[in-house]
Scaffold this active site. Structure first.
Site, PDB file in Angstrom:
ATOM      1  N   LYS A   9      22.768  39.446  57.729  1.00 26.29           N
ATOM      2  CA  LYS A   9      23.227  40.693  58.342  1.00 26.29           C
ATOM      3  C   LYS A   9      24.590  40.474  59.026  1.00 26.29           C
ATOM      4  CE  LYS A   9      18.435  42.255  58.968  1.00 26.29           C
ATOM      5  NZ  LYS A   9      17.389  42.694  59.914  1.00 26.29           N
ATOM      6  N   TYR A  49      16.500  50.610  53.924  1.00 30.31           N
ATOM      7  CA  TYR A  49      15.476  50.681  54.976  1.00 30.31           C
ATOM      8  C   TYR A  49      14.762  52.033  54.979  1.00 30.31           C
ATOM      9  CZ  TYR A  49      16.798  46.221  57.184  1.00 30.31           C
ATOM     10  OH  TYR A  49      17.016  44.890  57.455  1.00 30.31           O
ATOM     11  N   PHE A  57      14.520  53.610  66.092  1.00 30.10           N
ATOM     12  CA  PHE A  57      15.671  52.708  66.018  1.00 30.10           C
ATOM     13  C   PHE A  57      16.422  52.812  64.683  1.00 30.10           C
ATOM     14  CE2 PHE A  57      11.814  50.300  64.816  1.00 30.10           C
ATOM     15  CZ  PHE A  57      12.143  49.875  63.535  1.00 30.10           C
ATOM     16  N   ARG A  85       9.911  34.423  54.133  1.00 32.47           N
ATOM     17  CA  ARG A  85       9.635  35.124  55.393  1.00 32.47           C
ATOM     18  C   ARG A  85       9.300  34.132  56.512  1.00 32.47           C
ATOM     19  NH1 ARG A  85      10.215  40.771  56.195  1.00 32.47           N
ATOM     20  NH2 ARG A  85       8.232  40.809  57.321  1.00 32.47           N
ATOM     21  N   THR A  91       9.883  39.304  63.061  1.00 29.75           N
ATOM     22  CA  THR A  91      10.907  40.350  63.219  1.00 29.75           C
ATOM     23  C   THR A  91      11.593  40.278  64.583  1.00 29.75           C
ATOM     24  OG1 THR A  91       9.578  41.781  61.797  1.00 29.75           O
ATOM     25  CG2 THR A  91      11.293  42.839  63.126  1.00 29.75           C
ATOM     26  N   ARG A 102      15.386  32.946  62.713  1.00 25.85           N
ATOM     27  CA  ARG A 102      15.474  33.842  63.876  1.00 25.85           C
ATOM     28  C   ARG A 102      15.057  33.113  65.152  1.00 25.85           C
ATOM     29  NH1 ARG A 102      12.607  38.944  60.867  1.00 25.85           N
ATOM     30  NH2 ARG A 102      14.432  39.816  59.806  1.00 25.85           N
ATOM     31  N   ASN A 112      19.058  40.499  64.423  1.00 26.67           N
ATOM     32  CA  ASN A 112      18.218  39.359  64.062  1.00 26.67           C
ATOM     33  C   ASN A 112      18.655  38.606  62.801  1.00 26.67           C
ATOM     34  OD1 ASN A 112      17.374  41.323  62.316  1.00 26.67           O
ATOM     35  ND2 ASN A 112      15.203  41.226  62.848  1.00 26.67           N
ATOM     36  N   HIS A 115      17.758  39.352  56.693  1.00 25.00           N
ATOM     37  CA  HIS A 115      16.687  40.150  56.082  1.00 25.00           C
ATOM     38  C   HIS A 115      16.024  39.360  54.962  1.00 25.00           C
ATOM     39  CE1 HIS A 115      14.609  43.217  53.734  1.00 25.00           C
ATOM     40  NE2 HIS A 115      15.219  42.697  52.683  1.00 25.00           N
ATOM     41  N   GLU A 126      14.429  45.700  45.830  1.00 17.55           N
ATOM     42  CA  GLU A 126      15.652  45.413  46.585  1.00 17.55           C
ATOM     43  C   GLU A 126      16.690  44.680  45.729  1.00 17.55           C
ATOM     44  OE1 GLU A 126      14.161  43.437  50.087  1.00 17.55           O
ATOM     45  OE2 GLU A 126      13.294  45.292  50.872  1.00 17.55           O
TER      46      GLU A 126
HETATM   47  P1  ATP Z   1      13.919  42.854  57.642  1.00 15.95           P
HETATM   48  O1  ATP Z   1      13.348  43.981  56.780  1.00 15.95           O
HETATM   49  O2  ATP Z   1      15.310  43.152  58.130  1.00 15.95           O
HETATM   50  O3  ATP Z   1      13.775  41.536  56.984  1.00 15.95           O
HETATM   51  P2  ATP Z   1      11.445  42.707  59.064  1.00 15.95           P
HETATM   52  O4  ATP Z   1      10.823  42.915  57.727  1.00 15.95           O
HETATM   53  O5  ATP Z   1      11.091  41.475  59.811  1.00 15.95           O
HETATM   54  O6  ATP Z   1      13.023  42.769  58.965  1.00 15.95           O
HETATM   55  P3  ATP Z   1      11.085  45.519  59.602  1.00 15.95           P
HETATM   56  O7  ATP Z   1       9.900  46.109  60.237  1.00 15.95           O
HETATM   57  O8  ATP Z   1      11.272  45.688  58.135  1.00 15.95           O
HETATM   58  O9  ATP Z   1      11.113  43.957  59.998  1.00 15.95           O
HETATM   59  O10 ATP Z   1      12.361  46.072  60.373  1.00 15.95           O
HETATM   60  C1  ATP Z   1      13.643  46.042  59.777  1.00 15.95           C
HETATM   61  C2  ATP Z   1      14.666  45.722  60.827  1.00 15.95           C
HETATM   62  O11 ATP Z   1      14.727  46.785  61.763  1.00 15.95           O
HETATM   63  C3  ATP Z   1      14.378  44.501  61.672  1.00 15.95           C
HETATM   64  O12 ATP Z   1      14.749  43.291  61.068  1.00 15.95           O
HETATM   65  C4  ATP Z   1      15.230  44.778  62.885  1.00 15.95           C
HETATM   66  O13 ATP Z   1      16.607  44.454  62.652  1.00 15.95           O
HETATM   67  C5  ATP Z   1      15.094  46.281  63.021  1.00 15.95           C
HETATM   68  N1  ATP Z   1      14.031  46.599  63.985  1.00 15.95           N
HETATM   69  C6  ATP Z   1      12.701  46.498  63.804  1.00 15.95           C
HETATM   70  N2  ATP Z   1      12.017  46.850  64.911  1.00 15.95           N
HETATM   71  C7  ATP Z   1      12.954  47.190  65.822  1.00 15.95           C
HETATM   72  C8  ATP Z   1      12.918  47.644  67.175  1.00 15.95           C
HETATM   73  N3  ATP Z   1      11.771  47.820  67.807  1.00 15.95           N
HETATM   74  N4  ATP Z   1      14.098  47.887  67.785  1.00 15.95           N
HETATM   75  C9  ATP Z   1      15.267  47.716  67.166  1.00 15.95           C
HETATM   76  N5  ATP Z   1      15.391  47.280  65.889  1.00 15.95           N
HETATM   77  C10 ATP Z   1      14.252  47.022  65.230  1.00 15.95           C
HETATM   78 MG    MG Z   2      11.349  44.464  56.456  1.00 19.30          MG
END
Ligand code: ATP
Ligand code: MG
Length: 137
Positions: A9, A49, A57, A85, A91, A102, A112, A115, A126
């Site tokens: 990111k 997303y 958010f 993962r 996350t 992370r 974070n 992805h 994706e």
């Molecule tokens: P990614 O899809 O980016 O790999 P992830 O699968 O671990 O992350 P997701 O639930 O898919 O988590 O959320 C996507 C992204 O949205 C997170 O990586 C983070 O950057 C953001 N995000 C998730 N929860 C929050 C939150 N509570 N506040 C702010 N940003 C958030």
């Molecule tokens: Mg995700």
């Protein structure tokens, strides 16, 4: 062989963490099949997303993803989606194990670093979204 979509990111790129990500995946035994750096449009970030569009958010997430270049990668290997993962960590970085990307490199859920696809089906989706030109066999 299984493939996953991994993306560094904007904060990860800006902070000079590209090599850390590549190192962790390579040293684990995975193969880098495709890689490119690009800016992300709002529309593309929203598509990526899309399943989170109802979250409070979401708008901030899209702005963050468009704030600088990202590095898009396809990695291949045994169980790479699930293991990828684990390499990335939870996350919320405050819950990520030390030793994960992370867990070692960030503290904000909204910044974070990286992805990773969460399932084989989403990985296929994706990879198609980010590499419409296709990926070498
Ligand atoms: P990614 O899809 O980016 O790999 P992830 O699968 O671990 O992350 P997701 O639930 O898919 O988590 O959320 C996507 C992204 O949205 C997170 O990586 C983070 O950057 C953001 N995000 C998730 N929860 C929050 C939150 N509570 N506040 C702010 N940003 C958030
Ligand atoms: Mg995700």
């Amino acid at each position: 062989m299984e493939r996953t979509y991994i993306m560094i990111k904007p904060d990860g790129v800006q902070r000079g963490l590209i090599h850390k990500v590549i190192e962790r995946f390579e040293q684990r035994g995975f193969y880098l099949k495709a890689m490119k750096m690009q800016m992300v449009t709002k529309e593309h970030a929203e598509k990526h997303y899309a399943d989170l569009s109802s979250k409070p958010f979401f708008a901030g997430l899209v702005t963050y993803m468009c704030s600088g270049p990202v590095v898009c990668m396809v990695w291949e290997g045994k169980d790479v989606v699930k293991t990828g993962r684990k390499i990335i960590g939870a996350t919320n970085p405050l819950a990520s194990e030390p030793g994960s990307l992370r867990g070692d490199f960030c503290i904000e859920v909204g910044r974070n670093v990286i992805h990773g696809s969460d399932a084989v089906e989403s990985a296929q989706h994706e990879i198609g979204l980010w590499f419409p030109e296709g990926v070498c066999e």
